[in-house]
Design a protein around this motif. Structure first.
Motif, PDB file in Angstrom:
ATOM      1  N   VAL A   1       0.836  -1.219   0.000  1.00 34.94           N
ATOM      2  CA  VAL A   1       0.000   0.000   0.000  1.00 34.94           C
ATOM      3  C   VAL A   1       0.867   1.264   0.000  1.00 34.94           C
ATOM      4  O   VAL A   1       0.398   2.337  -0.356  1.00 34.94           O
ATOM      5  N   ASN A   2       2.130   1.109   0.374  1.00 32.15           N
ATOM      6  CA  ASN A   2       2.999   2.303   0.435  1.00 32.15           C
ATOM      7  C   ASN A   2       3.683   2.597  -0.903  1.00 32.15           C
ATOM      8  O   ASN A   2       4.364   3.614  -1.048  1.00 32.15           O
ATOM      9  N   ALA A   3       3.516   1.685  -1.849  1.00 37.33           N
ATOM     10  CA  ALA A   3       4.192   1.878  -3.147  1.00 37.33           C
ATOM     11  C   ALA A   3       3.509   3.000  -3.926  1.00 37.33           C
ATOM     12  O   ALA A   3       2.308   3.206  -3.795  1.00 37.33           O
ATOM     13  N   PRO A   4       4.258   3.727  -4.755  1.00 35.88           N
ATOM     14  CA  PRO A   4       3.671   4.852  -5.509  1.00 35.88           C
ATOM     15  C   PRO A   4       2.603   4.373  -6.492  1.00 35.88           C
ATOM     16  O   PRO A   4       2.766   3.325  -7.127  1.00 35.88           O
ATOM     17  N   MET A   5       1.540   5.155  -6.609  1.00 26.82           N
ATOM     18  CA  MET A   5       0.483   4.846  -7.588  1.00 26.82           C
ATOM     19  C   MET A   5       1.087   4.776  -8.989  1.00 26.82           C
ATOM     20  O   MET A   5       1.968   5.570  -9.338  1.00 26.82           O
ATOM     21  N   HIS A   6       0.648   3.798  -9.777  1.00 24.48           N
ATOM     22  CA  HIS A   6       1.045   3.667 -11.176  1.00 24.48           C
ATOM     23  C   HIS A   6       2.529   3.399 -11.375  1.00 24.48           C
ATOM     24  O   HIS A   6       3.085   3.680 -12.444  1.00 24.48           O
ATOM     25  N   GLY A   7       3.198   2.856 -10.313  1.00 24.65           N
ATOM     26  CA  GLY A   7       4.592   2.471 -10.475  1.00 24.65           C
ATOM     27  C   GLY A   7       5.558   3.617 -10.196  1.00 24.65           C
ATOM     28  O   GLY A   7       5.159   4.740  -9.899  1.00 24.65           O
ATOM     29  N   PHE A   8       6.858   3.305 -10.318  1.00 21.96           N
ATOM     30  CA  PHE A   8       7.888   4.308 -10.005  1.00 21.96           C
ATOM     31  C   PHE A   8       8.435   5.016 -11.256  1.00 21.96           C
ATOM     32  O   PHE A   8       9.155   6.014 -11.160  1.00 21.96           O
ATOM     33  N   ALA A   9       8.101   4.519 -12.447  1.00 23.24           N
ATOM     34  CA  ALA A   9       8.736   5.076 -13.663  1.00 23.24           C
ATOM     35  C   ALA A   9       8.439   6.560 -13.850  1.00 23.24           C
ATOM     36  O   ALA A   9       9.314   7.337 -14.262  1.00 23.24           O
ATOM     37  N   ARG A  10       7.233   6.996 -13.520  1.00 25.60           N
ATOM     38  CA  ARG A  10       6.852   8.386 -13.841  1.00 25.60           C
ATOM     39  C   ARG A  10       7.424   9.401 -12.858  1.00 25.60           C
ATOM     40  O   ARG A  10       7.291  10.603 -13.058  1.00 25.60           O
ATOM     41  N   THR A  11       8.045   8.907 -11.782  1.00 22.99           N
ATOM     42  CA  THR A  11       8.724   9.837 -10.860  1.00 22.99           C
ATOM     43  C   THR A  11      10.215   9.522 -10.762  1.00 22.99           C
ATOM     44  O   THR A  11      10.865   9.850  -9.777  1.00 22.99           O
ATOM     45  N   THR A  12      10.722   8.872 -11.788  1.00 29.57           N
ATOM     46  CA  THR A  12      12.153   8.542 -11.854  1.00 29.57           C
ATOM     47  C   THR A  12      12.827   9.440 -12.893  1.00 29.57           C
ATOM     48  O   THR A  12      12.205   9.805 -13.897  1.00 29.57           O
TER      49      THR A  12
END
Ligand code: TA6
Length: 303
Positions: A94-105
């Motif tokens: 539940v703590n993982a970023p919405m829609h994955g990590f690619a868009r904030t990398t």
């Protein structure tokens, strides 16, 4: 000073005089700007995020919120967020970023190539300690955006490890429309969809889609191109695709728009998301060395 040097070096390596330049964009985020005879376009290194495509014979096609965050810890609201390696919330964290990590990398520039009137900008990320905090896979992902008479977006994922892995992916494209209440979405007649606004019930699309309230639907097992007919702007946006079997249609409408701090309360009539995906039961599995390319091809025509 450091960023100025980085931008100077990027322009020396990748810039194309009169056609491509790299600048400090909104919030100081590094942006690639394309200006060719056939189109103008923008793509940030942050999230390999395309934020503008304006073919020479049309007005801006993508929607970006005036309230978007512009910093390296938040996704840009609008344009084409790259959702990877999961869609929506992560099922086991539940703590993982919405829609994955690619868009904030922070992605890296791989190449910028001019082919005739079109320019293709390629950016990549590779698995590292930061990605393995969320997802153990060894991978390389490339997002190639071709800015020309069409906008072609290709997301390629390669398994660079020794074990198979599964992932979800979406090119979560926000399109500019004149008035969502007069838009019609065609191409999904007869396709089953999960209605996320109605307890995730599975339904079958009957005819074209009119948007009359908050709409959040995952269309299943469809390779169909979608036409967004927008009489207010006298145009049709066609989103074709390759190697994608899920299509999401989303408009937040009034209440959800108000609930999003990075989205203007009155912006919901000017946008619609038509998302090119492989999500849910249509996840992608790659064996070691295998690669997968998903493509969205966007065209605009007069209505
Ligand atoms: O693709 C539609 C959706 O999953 C909606 O449920 C809504 O959450 C939207 O994505 C935007 O998500 P974001 O995390 O960018 O606010």
């Amino acid at each position: 000073m450091k960023q100025a040097l980085e931008i100077k070096e990027l322009n020396q390596r990748f810039g194309i005089p009169e056609i491509v330049k790299i600048v400090a964009g909104h919030g100081g985020l590094t942006r690639v700007e394309v200006t060719s005879r056939s189109a103008q376009g923008e793509m940030y290194l942050h999230g390999a995020h395309v934020t503008s495509w304006k073919p020479s014979n049309a007005e801006e096609v993508l929607f970006v919120s005036s309230q978007s965050h512009w910093n390296d810890s938040r996704p840009i609201r609008g344009g084409v967020p790259v959702c990877f390696p999961w869609f929506s919330s992560k099922s086991d964290d539940v703590n993982a970023p919405m829609h994955g990590f690619a868009r904030t990398t922070a992605w890296q520039l791989e190449s910028i190539v001019q082919t005739g009137d079109a320019v293709t900008v390629s950016m990549f990320i590779e698995s590292n300690e930061a990605t393995k905090k969320w997802w153990p896979a060894d991978f390389r992902a490339v997002h190639r955006a071709t800015f020309g008479p069409e906008l072609i977006l290709e997301l390629e994922v390669v398994n660079t490890g020794k074990t198979s892995f599964q992932f979800e992916e979406a090119l979560h494209s926000y399109f500019q429309v004149g008035n969502i209440e007069t838009v019609l979405v065609k191409g999904l007649n007869g396709v089953d969809y999960i209605d996320k606004i109605d307890e995730k019930r599975t339904k079958t699309q009957n005819g074209e889609i009119a948007i009359v309230s908050e709409t959040d639907r995952v269309y299943l097992n469809t390779a169909a191109a979608v036409d967004v007919q927008d009489p207010a702007l006298h145009r049709q946006i066609t989103i074709a695709k390759e190697n994608s079997v899920s299509t999401v249609v989303w408009n937040p409408w009034i209440q959800k728009a108000k609930a999003m701090p990075d989205f203007g309360d009155t912006e919901w009539p000017q946008m619609i998301c038509i998302e090119t995906c492989n999500i849910g039961d249509s996840f992608v599995e790659l064996t070691p060395g295998q690669r997968h390319q998903m493509k969205a091809i966007v065209r605009v025509s007069k209505l």
